[in-house]
Design a protein around this motif. Structure first.
Motif, PDB file in Angstrom:
ATOM      1  N   THR A 111      41.494  45.712  35.770  1.00 26.22           N
ATOM      2  CA  THR A 111      41.875  46.517  36.935  1.00 26.22           C
ATOM      3  C   THR A 111      42.361  47.884  36.482  1.00 26.22           C
ATOM      4  O   THR A 111      43.058  48.001  35.470  1.00 26.22           O
ATOM      5  CB  THR A 111      42.985  45.839  37.753  1.00 26.22           C
ATOM      6  OG1 THR A 111      44.074  45.498  36.875  1.00 26.22           O
ATOM      7  CG2 THR A 111      42.480  44.580  38.430  1.00 26.22           C
ATOM      8  N   THR A 112      42.012  48.904  37.245  1.00 26.16           N
ATOM      9  CA  THR A 112      42.505  50.261  37.013  1.00 26.16           C
ATOM     10  C   THR A 112      42.665  50.940  38.369  1.00 26.16           C
ATOM     11  O   THR A 112      41.820  50.772  39.252  1.00 26.16           O
ATOM     12  CB  THR A 112      41.531  51.084  36.148  1.00 26.16           C
ATOM     13  OG1 THR A 112      41.446  50.504  34.850  1.00 26.16           O
ATOM     14  CG2 THR A 112      42.003  52.523  36.008  1.00 26.16           C
ATOM     15  N   ALA A 113      43.739  51.693  38.510  1.00 29.00           N
ATOM     16  CA  ALA A 113      43.940  52.481  39.732  1.00 29.00           C
ATOM     17  C   ALA A 113      44.469  53.846  39.347  1.00 29.00           C
ATOM     18  O   ALA A 113      45.379  53.947  38.510  1.00 29.00           O
ATOM     19  CB  ALA A 113      44.909  51.792  40.685  1.00 29.00           C
ATOM     20  N   MET A 114      43.900  54.888  39.932  1.00 29.09           N
ATOM     21  CA  MET A 114      44.292  56.262  39.633  1.00 29.09           C
ATOM     22  C   MET A 114      44.316  57.099  40.911  1.00 29.09           C
ATOM     23  O   MET A 114      43.417  56.994  41.749  1.00 29.09           O
ATOM     24  CB  MET A 114      43.299  56.908  38.661  1.00 29.09           C
ATOM     25  CG  MET A 114      43.372  56.410  37.237  1.00 29.09           C
ATOM     26  SD  MET A 114      44.764  57.159  36.352  1.00 29.09           S
ATOM     27  CE  MET A 114      44.956  55.948  35.014  1.00 29.09           C
ATOM     28  N   ALA A 131      40.757  52.498  43.127  1.00 29.29           N
ATOM     29  CA  ALA A 131      41.154  51.273  42.430  1.00 29.29           C
ATOM     30  C   ALA A 131      39.906  50.456  42.150  1.00 29.29           C
ATOM     31  O   ALA A 131      39.049  50.301  43.024  1.00 29.29           O
ATOM     32  CB  ALA A 131      42.135  50.467  43.273  1.00 29.29           C
ATOM     33  N   VAL A 132      39.806  49.951  40.932  1.00 28.55           N
ATOM     34  CA  VAL A 132      38.613  49.217  40.495  1.00 28.55           C
ATOM     35  C   VAL A 132      39.037  47.908  39.851  1.00 28.55           C
ATOM     36  O   VAL A 132      39.986  47.867  39.059  1.00 28.55           O
ATOM     37  CB  VAL A 132      37.800  50.036  39.471  1.00 28.55           C
ATOM     38  CG1 VAL A 132      36.586  49.246  38.990  1.00 28.55           C
ATOM     39  CG2 VAL A 132      37.379  51.370  40.047  1.00 28.55           C
ATOM     40  N   ARG A 147      44.296  39.125  40.064  1.00 33.42           N
ATOM     41  CA  ARG A 147      45.498  39.336  39.246  1.00 33.42           C
ATOM     42  C   ARG A 147      45.465  40.747  38.671  1.00 33.42           C
ATOM     43  O   ARG A 147      44.487  41.145  38.048  1.00 33.42           O
ATOM     44  CB  ARG A 147      45.555  38.301  38.125  1.00 33.42           C
ATOM     45  CG  ARG A 147      45.885  36.897  38.609  1.00 33.42           C
ATOM     46  CD  ARG A 147      45.777  35.860  37.508  1.00 33.42           C
ATOM     47  NE  ARG A 147      46.275  34.561  37.960  1.00 33.42           N
ATOM     48  CZ  ARG A 147      46.121  33.424  37.298  1.00 33.42           C
ATOM     49  NH1 ARG A 147      45.466  33.413  36.146  1.00 33.42           N
ATOM     50  NH2 ARG A 147      46.613  32.290  37.791  1.00 33.42           N
ATOM     51  N   LEU A 148      46.550  41.488  38.869  1.00 32.19           N
ATOM     52  CA  LEU A 148      46.592  42.886  38.444  1.00 32.19           C
ATOM     53  C   LEU A 148      47.018  43.067  36.994  1.00 32.19           C
ATOM     54  O   LEU A 148      46.836  44.162  36.445  1.00 32.19           O
ATOM     55  CB  LEU A 148      47.540  43.688  39.335  1.00 32.19           C
ATOM     56  CG  LEU A 148      47.211  43.774  40.819  1.00 32.19           C
ATOM     57  CD1 LEU A 148      48.165  44.745  41.495  1.00 32.19           C
ATOM     58  CD2 LEU A 148      45.762  44.192  41.061  1.00 32.19           C
ATOM     59  N   ALA A 149      47.632  42.047  36.393  1.00 36.93           N
ATOM     60  CA  ALA A 149      48.145  42.181  35.028  1.00 36.93           C
ATOM     61  C   ALA A 149      49.023  43.433  34.922  1.00 36.93           C
ATOM     62  O   ALA A 149      49.932  43.611  35.727  1.00 36.93           O
ATOM     63  CB  ALA A 149      47.002  42.173  34.017  1.00 36.93           C
TER      64      ALA A 149
END
Length: 325
Positions: A285-288, A298-299, A36-38
């Motif tokens: 989750t984090t994506a940059m 993406a983590v 789930r990306l929230a």
């Protein structure tokens, strides 16, 4: 933990995983498992709104009252929200003066007390107006608001003539981008052949079985692999989602200094000496995209209490790849 990396110049992608997908059954986590990306979902929602702007169905300067269902508009007005003054752009950039329903302690507590409750957007907005006052006049301050993005989800549905999941899929062109392991949980069918969703944890609570409607209607709701999340963000910031480059410039431009410059569904981060643009989500989750390095990372950290480590993880990845500080 799952880490996905995309190198923009070559199109090469890597994904790795470590740890357990299910701690109770001791099942190993694999790189292709979705989560789930929230709030990473907000970037997709914002992109869909901007696609509607490109096609002339609305304008960023339009008042919110012009586009909301009348019953929702009346609900907000009774609580003091000046929907005839608040603009779509202010909602996208968290400058509309909205508080947010997840800030109500009893709302978050329901994760444990009533995890199978099926929330509706109207019910979440009712919690907002019953529990919290506006934080200030439109445009006067930054206040991150999931409730604002629930409203944007309603607008996407209205102008696309589709439920939110299929609407964003079509507007953002998931299929053309090759996002085969990305979907709106319960609002669309699970894609064929996708791996089982990884379990995500909150203070010892296994949140796997919590009804996704808790965070589903625009501020959250998307499930994806880290590889798909990285590829979406790469495609978005490389100009593959919008018809006009000016739309991407509009999305990227910061409206507030908070969060290293929040734009429209995107914010900034400085990691390992590199400046990135992307988003993060509650479940870790984090994506940059790091444009100077030509790398997207993406983590997912599936224990929410460890989610603050995502920037350190991205910094370590940049070092491994030889990116100078």
């Amino acid at each position: 933990m799952i880490i996905a990396v995309e190198q923009q110049a070559t199109g090469k992608r890597w994904s790795v995983a470590a740890g357990l997908a299910d701690t109770a059954r001791k099942i190993r986590l694999t790189p292709d498992q979705p989560v789930r990306l929230a709030s990473n979902t907000k970037t997709y929602t914002a992109a869909a709104l901007l696609r509607l702007v490109e096609t002339g169905r609305l304008s960023l300067s339009d008042p919110l009252s012009k586009h909301l269902p009348p019953a929702v508009d009346s609900l907000l007005r009774r609580d003091g929200y000046a929907t005839d003054v608040i603009t779509i752009e202010q909602v996208l950039s968290h400058r509309a003066g909205f508080n947010e329903h997840p800030a109500v302690p009893s709302y978050v507590a329901s994760l444990r007390t009533d995890p199978q409750h099926r929330w509706t957007p109207r019910e979440q907005l009712q919690w907002l107006v019953d529990s919290l006052a506006p934080v200030g006049p439109p445009g006067a301050q930054f206040r991150y608001s999931d409730s604002g993005y629930v409203l944007l989800g309603l607008i996407v549905e209205r102008y696309s003539g589709q439920p939110l999941g299929p609407a964003v899929r079509a507007l953002v062109r998931f299929d053309q981008l090759g996002l085969r392991h990305t979907w709106w949980e319960t609002l669309e069918p699970t894609p064929p052949g996708v791996s089982d969703r990884a379990h995500q944890y909150l203070g010892g609570l296994d949140a796997y079985g919590i009804d996704p409607s808790f965070d589903l209607y625009g501020g959250g709701g998307i499930v994806a692999t880290m590889a798909d999340l990285a590829h979406f963000l790469t495609a978005l910031l490389n100009g593959q989602v919008f018809a006009n480059g000016a739309t991407l410039d509009t999305m990227r431009r910061p409206r507030s200094p908070e969060m290293n410059g929040y734009g429209l569904g995107l914010f900034g981060a400085v990691v390992g000496g590199q400046t990135g643009r992307g988003h993060s989500g509650f479940w870790g989750t984090t994506a940059m995209v790091f444009p100077e390095a030509g790398i997207t990372i993406a983590v997912s950290i599936t224990d929410q209490s460890e989610s603050r480590q995502t920037n350190a993880v991205m910094g370590a990845v940049l070092r491994v790849l030889g990116v100078p500080r």
